[in-house]
Design an enzyme around this catalytic site. Structure first.
Site, mmCIF file in Angstrom:
data_model
loop_
_atom_site.group_PDB
_atom_site.id
_atom_site.type_symbol
_atom_site.label_atom_id
_atom_site.label_comp_id
_atom_site.label_asym_id
_atom_site.label_seq_id
_atom_site.Cartn_x
_atom_site.Cartn_y
_atom_site.Cartn_z
ATOM 1 C CE LYS A 97 -4.926 -1.290 -0.904
ATOM 2 N NZ LYS A 97 -5.570 -0.780 0.322
ATOM 3 C CG ASP A 137 -1.958 1.025 1.248
ATOM 4 O OD1 ASP A 137 -1.979 1.857 0.316
ATOM 5 O OD2 ASP A 137 -2.749 1.072 2.195
ATOM 6 C CB VAL A 194 -8.715 -5.589 -1.514
ATOM 7 C CG1 VAL A 194 -9.111 -4.630 -2.621
ATOM 8 C CG2 VAL A 194 -7.194 -5.578 -1.315
ATOM 9 C CG ASP A 247 -6.493 -9.161 8.257
ATOM 10 O OD1 ASP A 247 -5.547 -8.716 7.571
ATOM 11 O OD2 ASP A 247 -6.723 -8.788 9.420
HETATM 12 P P1 IMP Z 1 1.899 -0.532 3.713
HETATM 13 O O1 IMP Z 1 2.965 -0.473 4.762
HETATM 14 O O2 IMP Z 1 1.055 0.712 3.677
HETATM 15 O O3 IMP Z 1 2.443 -0.868 2.341
HETATM 16 O O4 IMP Z 1 0.879 -1.666 4.150
HETATM 17 C C1 IMP Z 1 1.218 -2.987 3.997
HETATM 18 C C2 IMP Z 1 0.427 -3.896 4.913
HETATM 19 O O5 IMP Z 1 -0.829 -3.322 5.307
HETATM 20 C C3 IMP Z 1 0.110 -5.164 4.153
HETATM 21 O O6 IMP Z 1 1.127 -6.123 4.288
HETATM 22 C C4 IMP Z 1 -1.223 -5.561 4.732
HETATM 23 O O7 IMP Z 1 -1.016 -6.368 5.884
HETATM 24 C C5 IMP Z 1 -1.881 -4.273 5.143
HETATM 25 N N1 IMP Z 1 -2.794 -3.786 4.102
HETATM 26 C C6 IMP Z 1 -2.617 -2.733 3.262
HETATM 27 N N2 IMP Z 1 -3.659 -2.564 2.442
HETATM 28 C C7 IMP Z 1 -4.534 -3.556 2.747
HETATM 29 C C8 IMP Z 1 -5.815 -3.933 2.213
HETATM 30 O O8 IMP Z 1 -6.382 -3.327 1.288
HETATM 31 N N3 IMP Z 1 -6.395 -5.012 2.796
HETATM 32 C C9 IMP Z 1 -5.831 -5.720 3.814
HETATM 33 N N4 IMP Z 1 -4.648 -5.398 4.332
HETATM 34 C C10 IMP Z 1 -3.990 -4.335 3.805
HETATM 35 MG MG MG Z 2 -2.815 -7.224 7.632
#
Ligand code: IMP
Ligand code: MG
Length: 174
Positions: free
Chosen positions: A129, A101, A151, A157
């Site tokens: 994303k 994300d 999602v 989850d």
């Molecule tokens: P980031 O650090 O913002 O890239 O987030 C990564 C982590 O957030 C992922 O490994 C997921 O565990 C969780 N995550 C981010 N987006 C989603 C989503 O749309 N659905 C479920 N978990 C998400």
């Molecule tokens: Mg998670």
């Protein structure tokens, strides 16, 4: 499970793309035995399917990380909840992620793993994303680029539910 609003990526689309990724990884790592590092919990479903379409003597390890803060947004502060069992020195490491994300979780993880001196370190993320990450993440393998909606399913989850859905969907009522 009928509270899901709609299917974003069907089971067929997932499996077709995963077979392609498996062929690509098999070709890229020919003659080597990469170590797949799964990021728990979300990557466990993807990793299980991907591993079975990679025709190489792969090995497995797992790491669990948790980000502090709200349920649906990454805070960027990451805590290692379970560390790897195996040493990475000299290994061809392929990190298996469910979703990127903001990229903050993966950025932290890559820095942490690179410090352990692997021979190589690449990332295979099922979902990315659109438009939110920094460019320096260098994701070698990406399953699908998706809009910036929350999602669930196929390992992902919401408060620990929906991980067992065989497809990726957008839930209602969050
Ligand atoms: P980031 O650090 O913002 O890239 O987030 C990564 C982590 O957030 C992922 O490994 C997921 O565990 C969780 N995550 C981010 N987006 C989603 C989503 O749309 N659905 C479920 N978990 C998400
Ligand atoms: Mg998670």
């Amino acid at each position: 499970m009928d509270e899901l609003a709609r299917v974003l990526i069907s089971e067929d689309e997932l499996q077709t793309r995963i077979r392609e990724l498996g062929r690509e990884i098999t070709a890229d790592y020919e003659g080597r035995a990469p170590l797949l590092v799964g990021v728990l919990k979300g990557a466990f479903v993807f990793m299980a399917d991907l591993a079975r379409v990679i025709d190489l003597p792969i090995e497995f390890d797992f790491m669990a990380v948790a980000s502090y803060g709200a349920a649906t947004k990454s805070s960027g502060v990451v805590r290692i909840v379970k560390d790897l069992d195996l040493a990475l020195a000299g290994r061809d490491v392929l990190v298996i992620e469910d979703i990127v994300d903001s990229g903050l979780t993966l950025g932290y993880l890559k820095r942490n793993l690179l410090a352990r001196n692997p021979a190589s370190l690449e990332v295979c993320a099922l979902l990315v994303k659109q438009g939110l990450q920094r460019d320096d993440l260098q994701l070698k393998y990406v399953g699908f680029t998706i809009p910036p909606d929350f999602v669930v399913g196929y390992g992902l989850d919401h408060v620990e539910k929906f991980r067992n859905l065989p497809y990726v969907g957008i839930p209602n009522n969050l």
